[in-house]
Scaffold this motif. Structure first.
Motif, PDB file in Angstrom:
ATOM      1  N   PHE A  77      25.752  22.224   2.319  1.00  0.00           N
ATOM      2  CA  PHE A  77      24.672  22.939   1.625  1.00  0.00           C
ATOM      3  C   PHE A  77      23.764  22.041   0.801  1.00  0.00           C
ATOM      4  CE2 PHE A  77      23.001  26.831  -0.629  1.00  0.00           C
ATOM      5  CZ  PHE A  77      22.586  27.459   0.516  1.00  0.00           C
ATOM      6  N   ASN A  78      23.757  20.752   1.099  1.00  0.00           N
ATOM      7  CA  ASN A  78      22.854  19.844   0.403  1.00  0.00           C
ATOM      8  C   ASN A  78      21.394  20.159   0.711  1.00  0.00           C
ATOM      9  OD1 ASN A  78      22.386  17.393  -1.242  1.00  0.00           O
ATOM     10  ND2 ASN A  78      21.562  16.581   0.676  1.00  0.00           N
ATOM     11  N   VAL A  79      21.142  20.670   1.922  1.00  0.00           N
ATOM     12  CA  VAL A  79      19.777  21.042   2.310  1.00  0.00           C
ATOM     13  C   VAL A  79      19.474  22.481   1.913  1.00  0.00           C
ATOM     14  CG1 VAL A  79      18.194  21.335   4.245  1.00  0.00           C
ATOM     15  CG2 VAL A  79      19.734  19.364   4.186  1.00  0.00           C
ATOM     16  N   GLY A  80      20.365  23.391   2.269  1.00  0.00           N
ATOM     17  CA  GLY A  80      20.122  24.804   2.032  1.00  0.00           C
ATOM     18  C   GLY A  80      19.856  25.159   0.582  1.00  0.00           C
ATOM     19  N   LYS A  81      20.496  24.435  -0.334  1.00  0.00           N
ATOM     20  CA  LYS A  81      20.326  24.747  -1.761  1.00  0.00           C
ATOM     21  C   LYS A  81      18.881  24.608  -2.225  1.00  0.00           C
ATOM     22  CE  LYS A  81      21.769  20.094  -3.294  1.00  0.00           C
ATOM     23  NZ  LYS A  81      20.466  19.547  -3.674  1.00  0.00           N
ATOM     24  N   GLU A  82      18.095  23.845  -1.489  1.00  0.00           N
ATOM     25  CA  GLU A  82      16.688  23.648  -1.850  1.00  0.00           C
ATOM     26  C   GLU A  82      15.797  24.770  -1.322  1.00  0.00           C
ATOM     27  OE1 GLU A  82      15.910  21.277  -3.849  1.00  0.00           O
ATOM     28  OE2 GLU A  82      17.849  20.253  -3.778  1.00  0.00           O
ATOM     29  N   LEU A  83      16.325  25.626  -0.468  1.00  0.00           N
ATOM     30  CA  LEU A  83      15.510  26.645   0.192  1.00  0.00           C
ATOM     31  C   LEU A  83      15.755  28.056  -0.318  1.00  0.00           C
ATOM     32  CD1 LEU A  83      15.964  25.357   3.857  1.00  0.00           C
ATOM     33  CD2 LEU A  83      14.110  24.800   2.270  1.00  0.00           C
ATOM     34  N   VAL A  84      16.890  28.266  -0.973  1.00  0.00           N
ATOM     35  CA  VAL A  84      17.316  29.614  -1.364  1.00  0.00           C
ATOM     36  C   VAL A  84      16.247  30.344  -2.175  1.00  0.00           C
ATOM     37  CG1 VAL A  84      19.025  30.943  -2.658  1.00  0.00           C
ATOM     38  CG2 VAL A  84      19.744  28.945  -1.345  1.00  0.00           C
ATOM     39  N   LYS A  85      15.628  29.667  -3.124  1.00  0.00           N
ATOM     40  CA  LYS A  85      14.680  30.324  -4.034  1.00  0.00           C
ATOM     41  C   LYS A  85      13.409  30.793  -3.335  1.00  0.00           C
ATOM     42  CE  LYS A  85      12.830  25.856  -5.563  1.00  0.00           C
ATOM     43  NZ  LYS A  85      12.692  24.948  -6.725  1.00  0.00           N
ATOM     44  N   HIS A  86      13.200  30.359  -2.094  1.00  0.00           N
ATOM     45  CA  HIS A  86      12.007  30.749  -1.353  1.00  0.00           C
ATOM     46  C   HIS A  86      12.277  31.903  -0.386  1.00  0.00           C
ATOM     47  CE1 HIS A  86      10.144  27.201  -3.034  1.00  0.00           C
ATOM     48  NE2 HIS A  86      11.088  26.441  -2.516  1.00  0.00           N
ATOM     49  N   THR A  87      13.444  32.549  -0.510  1.00  0.00           N
ATOM     50  CA  THR A  87      13.826  33.619   0.403  1.00  0.00           C
ATOM     51  C   THR A  87      14.148  34.907  -0.349  1.00  0.00           C
ATOM     52  OG1 THR A  87      16.207  33.129   0.351  1.00  0.00           O
ATOM     53  CG2 THR A  87      14.854  31.885   1.916  1.00  0.00           C
ATOM     54  N   LYS A  88      14.109  36.015   0.375  1.00  0.00           N
ATOM     55  CA  LYS A  88      14.576  37.284  -0.181  1.00  0.00           C
ATOM     56  C   LYS A  88      16.092  37.254  -0.309  1.00  0.00           C
ATOM     57  CE  LYS A  88      14.705  42.253   0.766  1.00  0.00           C
ATOM     58  NZ  LYS A  88      14.285  43.328   1.716  1.00  0.00           N
ATOM     59  N   LYS A  89      16.740  36.816   0.764  1.00  0.00           N
ATOM     60  CA  LYS A  89      18.186  36.625   0.775  1.00  0.00           C
ATOM     61  C   LYS A  89      18.507  35.460   1.691  1.00  0.00           C
ATOM     62  CE  LYS A  89      21.100  39.608   2.740  1.00  0.00           C
ATOM     63  NZ  LYS A  89      21.978  40.809   2.926  1.00  0.00           N
ATOM     64  N   TYR A  90      19.457  34.650   1.289  1.00  0.00           N
ATOM     65  CA  TYR A  90      19.864  33.478   2.067  1.00  0.00           C
ATOM     66  C   TYR A  90      21.343  33.646   2.406  1.00  0.00           C
ATOM     67  CZ  TYR A  90      19.503  28.575   3.588  1.00  0.00           C
ATOM     68  OH  TYR A  90      19.456  27.413   4.321  1.00  0.00           O
ATOM     69  N   VAL A  91      21.636  33.777   3.695  1.00  0.00           N
ATOM     70  CA  VAL A  91      23.007  33.954   4.162  1.00  0.00           C
ATOM     71  C   VAL A  91      23.443  32.667   4.848  1.00  0.00           C
ATOM     72  CG1 VAL A  91      24.598  35.381   5.496  1.00  0.00           C
ATOM     73  CG2 VAL A  91      22.518  36.391   4.532  1.00  0.00           C
ATOM     74  N   ALA A  92      24.360  31.948   4.212  1.00  0.00           N
ATOM     75  CA  ALA A  92      24.794  30.637   4.694  1.00  0.00           C
ATOM     76  C   ALA A  92      26.158  30.774   5.367  1.00  0.00           C
ATOM     77  CB  ALA A  92      24.867  29.650   3.548  1.00  0.00           C
ATOM     78  N   ILE A  93      26.261  30.251   6.584  1.00  0.00           N
ATOM     79  CA  ILE A  93      27.444  30.462   7.416  1.00  0.00           C
ATOM     80  C   ILE A  93      27.971  29.129   7.929  1.00  0.00           C
ATOM     81  CG2 ILE A  93      28.219  31.439   9.629  1.00  0.00           C
ATOM     82  CD1 ILE A  93      26.029  33.612   9.153  1.00  0.00           C
ATOM     83  N   ASP A  94      29.281  28.989   7.904  1.00  0.00           N
ATOM     84  CA  ASP A  94      29.908  27.833   8.540  1.00  0.00           C
ATOM     85  C   ASP A  94      31.280  28.258   9.062  1.00  0.00           C
ATOM     86  OD1 ASP A  94      29.006  24.665   8.387  1.00  0.00           O
ATOM     87  OD2 ASP A  94      31.130  24.943   8.837  1.00  0.00           O
ATOM     88  N   ILE A  95      31.822  27.455   9.971  1.00  0.00           N
ATOM     89  CA  ILE A  95      33.082  27.784  10.632  1.00  0.00           C
ATOM     90  C   ILE A  95      34.301  27.281   9.876  1.00  0.00           C
ATOM     91  CG2 ILE A  95      33.219  25.688  12.051  1.00  0.00           C
ATOM     92  CD1 ILE A  95      34.009  27.497  14.421  1.00  0.00           C
ATOM     93  N   VAL A  96      34.082  26.368   8.903  1.00  0.00           N
ATOM     94  CA  VAL A  96      35.193  25.723   8.194  1.00  0.00           C
ATOM     95  C   VAL A  96      35.522  26.512   6.925  1.00  0.00           C
ATOM     96  CG1 VAL A  96      35.992  23.600   7.091  1.00  0.00           C
ATOM     97  CG2 VAL A  96      34.542  23.484   9.138  1.00  0.00           C
ATOM     98  N   THR A  97      36.713  27.086   6.890  1.00  0.00           N
ATOM     99  CA  THR A  97      37.113  27.996   5.818  1.00  0.00           C
ATOM    100  C   THR A  97      37.052  27.338   4.442  1.00  0.00           C
ATOM    101  OG1 THR A  97      38.587  29.119   7.376  1.00  0.00           O
ATOM    102  CG2 THR A  97      38.933  29.547   5.029  1.00  0.00           C
ATOM    103  N   ASP A  98      37.663  26.172   4.301  1.00  0.00           N
ATOM    104  CA  ASP A  98      37.705  25.513   2.992  1.00  0.00           C
ATOM    105  C   ASP A  98      36.320  25.065   2.536  1.00  0.00           C
ATOM    106  OD1 ASP A  98      40.409  25.917   2.803  1.00  0.00           O
ATOM    107  OD2 ASP A  98      40.979  23.899   3.429  1.00  0.00           O
ATOM    108  N   LEU A  99      35.466  24.722   3.478  1.00  0.00           N
ATOM    109  CA  LEU A  99      34.092  24.341   3.149  1.00  0.00           C
ATOM    110  C   LEU A  99      33.343  25.523   2.547  1.00  0.00           C
ATOM    111  CD1 LEU A  99      31.581  22.482   3.281  1.00  0.00           C
ATOM    112  CD2 LEU A  99      31.306  23.185   5.663  1.00  0.00           C
ATOM    113  N   ILE A 100      33.475  26.684   3.164  1.00  0.00           N
ATOM    114  CA  ILE A 100      32.813  27.876   2.644  1.00  0.00           C
ATOM    115  C   ILE A 100      33.374  28.248   1.272  1.00  0.00           C
ATOM    116  CG2 ILE A 100      32.590  30.373   2.979  1.00  0.00           C
ATOM    117  CD1 ILE A 100      30.553  28.755   4.545  1.00  0.00           C
ATOM    118  N   LYS A 101      34.662  28.115   1.097  1.00  0.00           N
ATOM    119  CA  LYS A 101      35.274  28.390  -0.209  1.00  0.00           C
ATOM    120  C   LYS A 101      34.699  27.455  -1.267  1.00  0.00           C
ATOM    121  CE  LYS A 101      39.739  28.549  -2.608  1.00  0.00           C
ATOM    122  NZ  LYS A 101      41.200  28.318  -2.495  1.00  0.00           N
ATOM    123  N   HIS A 102      34.570  26.176  -0.920  1.00  0.00           N
ATOM    124  CA  HIS A 102      34.004  25.184  -1.837  1.00  0.00           C
ATOM    125  C   HIS A 102      32.548  25.532  -2.176  1.00  0.00           C
ATOM    126  CE1 HIS A 102      32.912  21.248  -3.488  1.00  0.00           C
ATOM    127  NE2 HIS A 102      31.878  21.256  -2.665  1.00  0.00           N
TER     128      HIS A 102
END
Length: 225
Positions: A77-102
């Motif tokens: 999420f080093n990239v996505g964190k810069e885009l969130v404020k420009h959206t209505k809703k930002y849904v971030a998805i990944d396949i790695v469980t511990d990564l999403i938890k982090h």
């Protein structure tokens, strides 16, 4: 589908992608920047990341009503964190469980959600725009086909892929994992066989050539309806 000796059906996982990607982070196969989770230079190299963020900000802020964005393969999420404020809703998805938890513990915004999904197998959240940034390049053709069959529910797709410079044979198949088609002098072209992805509009947004990296990283915009 295989059967056990007692006659009951044994369900076989369609692809080993989850295990492969969990291994990538566990063994730090994409590098290490003193963080437990590091998504590689494609998510941290300023020559790649900064132009991408600029282009996406310009796109997202061009709408009177902000879009709901689904980031498929959000990584660290080093990239996505810069885009969130420009959206209505930002849904971030990944396949790695511990990564999403982090990520859930690290990044908190009112309009931000994280989900652990296998985008080739699971249903995708609804939204206006999909971001696929250097994700499909790691996946087999079968998985790519499964994913793009679900993209017709979105109006816009912004795809970033690492491809060879110049002419190349597109869409050579690979085994899903750390590597990409560049090793086979190939890269993805969703509009070509065997995918034949149907779009209303195609436009290249960005092309980055790196001196210390073979090939080109291209970002392409697709309008689907």
């Amino acid at each position: 589908m295989k059967k056990k000796e007692n006659g009951t059906k044994k369900i076989k996982k369609p692809w080993p992608t989850k295990d492969a990607m969990e291994q990538v982070y566990k063994m730090k196969l994409w590098g290490d920047n003193e963080s437990h989770f590091y998504s590689g230079v494609g998510s941290h190299h300023s020559e790649i990341v900064n132009p991408y963020i600029d282009v996406l900000k310009s796109f997202l802020t061009s709408f009177k009503n902000p879009l709901t964005v689904c980031d498929l393969g959000c990584g660290d999420f080093n990239v996505g964190k810069e885009l969130v404020k420009h959206t209505k809703k930002y849904v971030a998805i990944d396949i790695v469980t511990d990564l999403i938890k982090h990520n859930k513990e690290t990044f908190k915004e009112e309009n931000l959600e994280f989900h652990c999904l296998d985008i080739a197998v699971d249903d995708l959240p609804s939204g206006d725009c999909v971001l696929l940034r250097q994700v499909l390049q790691h996946l087999s053709n079968a998985e790519v086909q499964s994913i793009i069959s679900k993209l017709t529910n979105f109006k816009y797709v912004i795809l970033t892929e690492h491809i060879p410079e110049g002419d190349f044979v597109a869409n050579k198949d690979i085994i899903s994992g750390q590597g990409i088609r560049l090793k086979k002098q190939s890269g993805l072209n969703l509009l070509a066989s065997p995918f034949n992805f149907k779009v209303k509009e195609e436009k290249q947004l960005l092309s980055v050539i790196l001196n210390d990296c073979n090939g080109v990283i291209e970002t392409t915009f697709y309008r689907l309806f």
